[in-house]
Design a protein around this motif. Structure first.
Motif, PDB file in Angstrom:
ATOM      1  N   MET A 205       0.907  -1.257  -0.139  1.00  0.00           N
ATOM      2  CA  MET A 205      -0.058  -0.408   0.325  1.00  0.00           C
ATOM      3  C   MET A 205       1.184   1.452  -0.317  1.00  0.00           C
ATOM      4  N   LYS A 206       0.084   2.398  -0.786  1.00  0.00           N
ATOM      5  CA  LYS A 206       1.188   3.340  -0.614  1.00  0.00           C
ATOM      6  C   LYS A 206       1.154   4.297   0.376  1.00  0.00           C
ATOM      7  N   LYS A 207       2.280   4.611   0.814  1.00  0.00           N
ATOM      8  CA  LYS A 207       1.940   5.069   2.650  1.00  0.00           C
ATOM      9  C   LYS A 207       2.364   6.637   2.225  1.00  0.00           C
ATOM     10  N   GLN A 208       1.782   7.397   3.103  1.00  0.00           N
ATOM     11  CA  GLN A 208       1.234   8.315   3.353  1.00  0.00           C
ATOM     12  C   GLN A 208       2.432   8.762   4.503  1.00  0.00           C
ATOM     13  N   PRO A 209       2.604  10.486   4.949  1.00  0.00           N
ATOM     14  CA  PRO A 209       3.044  11.194   6.209  1.00  0.00           C
ATOM     15  C   PRO A 209       1.531  11.144   7.057  1.00  0.00           C
ATOM     16  N   PHE A 210       2.589  10.769   8.019  1.00  0.00           N
ATOM     17  CA  PHE A 210       1.423  11.255   9.390  1.00  0.00           C
ATOM     18  C   PHE A 210       1.285  12.793   9.648  1.00  0.00           C
ATOM     19  N   GLU A 211       1.587  13.750   9.003  1.00  0.00           N
ATOM     20  CA  GLU A 211       0.960  14.735   9.488  1.00  0.00           C
ATOM     21  C   GLU A 211      -0.316  14.843   8.274  1.00  0.00           C
ATOM     22  N   GLN A 212      -0.144  14.619   7.336  1.00  0.00           N
ATOM     23  CA  GLN A 212      -1.332  14.361   6.351  1.00  0.00           C
ATOM     24  C   GLN A 212      -2.228  13.919   6.878  1.00  0.00           C
ATOM     25  N   ILE A 213      -2.452  12.994   6.817  1.00  0.00           N
ATOM     26  CA  ILE A 213      -3.046  11.930   7.906  1.00  0.00           C
ATOM     27  C   ILE A 213      -4.069  12.893   8.347  1.00  0.00           C
ATOM     28  N   LEU A 214      -3.752  13.205   9.818  1.00  0.00           N
ATOM     29  CA  LEU A 214      -4.246  14.575  10.665  1.00  0.00           C
ATOM     30  C   LEU A 214      -4.766  15.259   9.983  1.00  0.00           C
ATOM     31  N   LYS A 215      -4.557  15.930   8.855  1.00  0.00           N
ATOM     32  CA  LYS A 215      -4.693  16.705   8.725  1.00  0.00           C
ATOM     33  C   LYS A 215      -6.984  16.724   8.064  1.00  0.00           C
ATOM     34  N   GLU A 216      -6.350  15.285   7.201  1.00  0.00           N
ATOM     35  CA  GLU A 216      -6.828  14.671   6.576  1.00  0.00           C
ATOM     36  C   GLU A 216      -8.481  14.092   7.605  1.00  0.00           C
ATOM     37  N   SER A 217      -8.301  14.599   9.084  1.00  0.00           N
ATOM     38  CA  SER A 217      -8.883  13.969  10.028  1.00  0.00           C
ATOM     39  C   SER A 217     -10.612  14.064   9.846  1.00  0.00           C
ATOM     40  N   LYS A 218     -11.887  13.198  10.193  1.00  0.00           N
ATOM     41  CA  LYS A 218     -12.522  13.410  10.264  1.00  0.00           C
ATOM     42  C   LYS A 218     -13.581  12.207  10.749  1.00  0.00           C
ATOM     43  N   PRO A 219     -14.606  12.652  11.184  1.00  0.00           N
ATOM     44  CA  PRO A 219     -15.604  11.763  12.032  1.00  0.00           C
ATOM     45  C   PRO A 219     -15.455  10.387  11.287  1.00  0.00           C
ATOM     46  N   CYS A 220     -15.916   9.171  11.879  1.00  0.00           N
ATOM     47  CA  CYS A 220     -15.834   8.189  11.198  1.00  0.00           C
ATOM     48  C   CYS A 220     -16.985   7.578  11.185  1.00  0.00           C
ATOM     49  N   ARG A 221     -18.061   7.275  10.460  1.00  0.00           N
ATOM     50  CA  ARG A 221     -19.377   7.215  10.716  1.00  0.00           C
ATOM     51  C   ARG A 221     -19.778   6.130  10.303  1.00  0.00           C
ATOM     52  N   LEU A 222     -18.556   5.689   9.944  1.00  0.00           N
ATOM     53  CA  LEU A 222     -19.194   3.647   9.563  1.00  0.00           C
ATOM     54  C   LEU A 222     -19.844   2.623  11.074  1.00  0.00           C
ATOM     55  N   LEU A 223     -18.815   4.060  12.222  1.00  0.00           N
ATOM     56  CA  LEU A 223     -19.392   2.896  13.486  1.00  0.00           C
ATOM     57  C   LEU A 223     -20.270   2.696  13.683  1.00  0.00           C
ATOM     58  N   SER A 224     -21.134   3.631  13.377  1.00  0.00           N
ATOM     59  CA  SER A 224     -22.403   3.763  13.781  1.00  0.00           C
ATOM     60  C   SER A 224     -24.080   2.948  12.223  1.00  0.00           C
ATOM     61  N   GLY A 225     -23.577   2.482  11.241  1.00  0.00           N
ATOM     62  CA  GLY A 225     -23.799   2.277  10.143  1.00  0.00           C
ATOM     63  C   GLY A 225     -24.625   0.744  10.354  1.00  0.00           C
ATOM     64  N   ILE A 226     -25.344   0.413  10.550  1.00  0.00           N
ATOM     65  CA  ILE A 226     -26.896  -0.700  10.586  1.00  0.00           C
ATOM     66  C   ILE A 226     -26.486  -2.027   9.719  1.00  0.00           C
ATOM     67  N   TYR A 227     -25.761  -1.999   8.789  1.00  0.00           N
ATOM     68  CA  TYR A 227     -25.778  -2.772   7.473  1.00  0.00           C
ATOM     69  C   TYR A 227     -24.490  -3.124   8.446  1.00  0.00           C
ATOM     70  N   HIS A 228     -24.649  -4.898   7.693  1.00  0.00           N
ATOM     71  CA  HIS A 228     -22.848  -5.334   7.523  1.00  0.00           C
ATOM     72  C   HIS A 228     -21.948  -5.017   9.017  1.00  0.00           C
TER      73      HIS A 228
END
Length: 325
Positions: A205-228
């Motif tokens: 997999m392609k690597k991303q800088p740690f700081e770049q990942i933090l800049k793109e941080s958004k709430p994880c909506r998958l956690l409240s999913g009702i399917y699967h």
């Protein structure tokens, strides 16, 4: 605060122990797990709660749920008692010995309202299970009118090109079909790159800088999913697509306490940035300079908390998910 008022469809994990240790398994199942199996009382509790959340049908999975066929019948009876339909049971066919014994098990399953087996057909499983068992189990299903959900027929020709009397490594497939086979296999399978699957594919997999990942941080909506979603034998509710994260099923309808489920709350409220902040401030986590995306970073933190800090956190259950990956 993670709160779910209804659930549409998902699976029930009766056991994590498996005959195989497949490289694509996002649940990290393997023969190393203890021989635990869902108890009848836990099954009753789970199916009752699922029904109260307006969930009317589930599939059964593992691990390999038919490693102990004598124990699955009580689970199926509980589902029937709570008016929960079983869509199918997932199986890798490793338990198949001969037609006569297989037909006895299949007929018994049908008595409990199971009319379909999802049978795994792919090179990941073929590393551990010879293809003849899959073919023979499918034939036995046909004999007793048990439906088969083949997952996936797209790989039939690949497996059939090899000697079906023995397992074959992914390296063998790469030598036969080309060096890009493993990467293409992930795409063709539609793989969820979590758990052991992430470990397998991370080097590609392609690597991303740690700081770049933090800049793109958004709430994880998958956690409240009702399917699967999945619910395991210990009563853990596992959000869709995120094995290794958990909340007690009995708590999902009135909301997860943010003070109790700090990891989940951080991810749901602010995303990976919130989890990083929690891990650094409270648990002395030291990030690397780059990761294979936010999920890799998230999994690295969670593994650190369980394996390095030896924390028994309610939202990182069961521990074996990290131990046996």
């Amino acid at each position: 605060m993670l709160k779910i008022d209804c659930l549409v469809s998902g699976g029930v994990i009766t056991n994590y122990k498996c005959s195989s240790k497949c490289k694509h398994c996002c649940y990290a199942s393997s023969p190393e797990w203890p021989n635990d199996y869902m108890t009848p009382s836990m099954a009753d509790e789970i199916f009752s709660i699922l029904k109260s959340l307006d969930c009317h049908y589930v599939h059964i999975g593992g691990g390999e749920p038919l490693l102990q066929p004598d124990k699955i019948f009580a689970v199926l009876e509980s589902a029937r008692r709570n008016n929960i339909d079983i869509e199918y049971i997932e199986t890798n066919a490793s338990w198949y010995r001969d037609e006569a014994s297989a037909k006895i098990i299949l007929k018994e399953l049908m008595k409990y309202g199971v009319h379909t087996l999802l049978i795994s057909i792919d090179p990941y499983h073929n590393e551990h299970i010879p293809f003849w068992k899959v073919k023979a189990l499918m034939a036995a299903c046909s004999e007793v009118n048990m439906g088969v959900f083949p997952w996936l027929m797209d790989f039939w020709a690949d497996l059939d090109a090899m000697d079906d009397r023995k397992p074959h490594s992914l390296d063998e497939y790469a030598r036969f079909f080309g060096q890009n086979y493993l990467l293409e296999l992930s795409r063709r399978y539609g793989l969820n790159l979590k758990g052991r699957a992430l470990k397998t594919y991370k080097p590609m997999m392609k690597k991303q800088p740690f700081e770049q990942i933090l800049k793109e941080s958004k709430p994880c909506r998958l956690l409240s999913g009702i399917y699967h979603f999945h619910v395991d034998l210990y009563g853990n509710f596992i959000p869709q697509s995120c094995p290794g994260l958990s909340i007690n099923l009995s708590e999902v309808s009135y909301g997860a306490d943010p003070g109790k489920y700090k990891v989940l709350y951080s991810l749901e409220s602010t995303g990976i940035g919130g989890l990083v902040e929690l891990a650094i401030k409270e648990y002395d986590y030291r990030p690397e300079s780059e990761y294979a995306g936010k999920c890799d970073l998230c999994y690295d933190i969670r593994s650190f908390l369980v394996l390095e800090r030896k924390l028994n956190l309610p939202d990182l259950q069961p521990e074996g998910h990290y131990k046996y990956v």
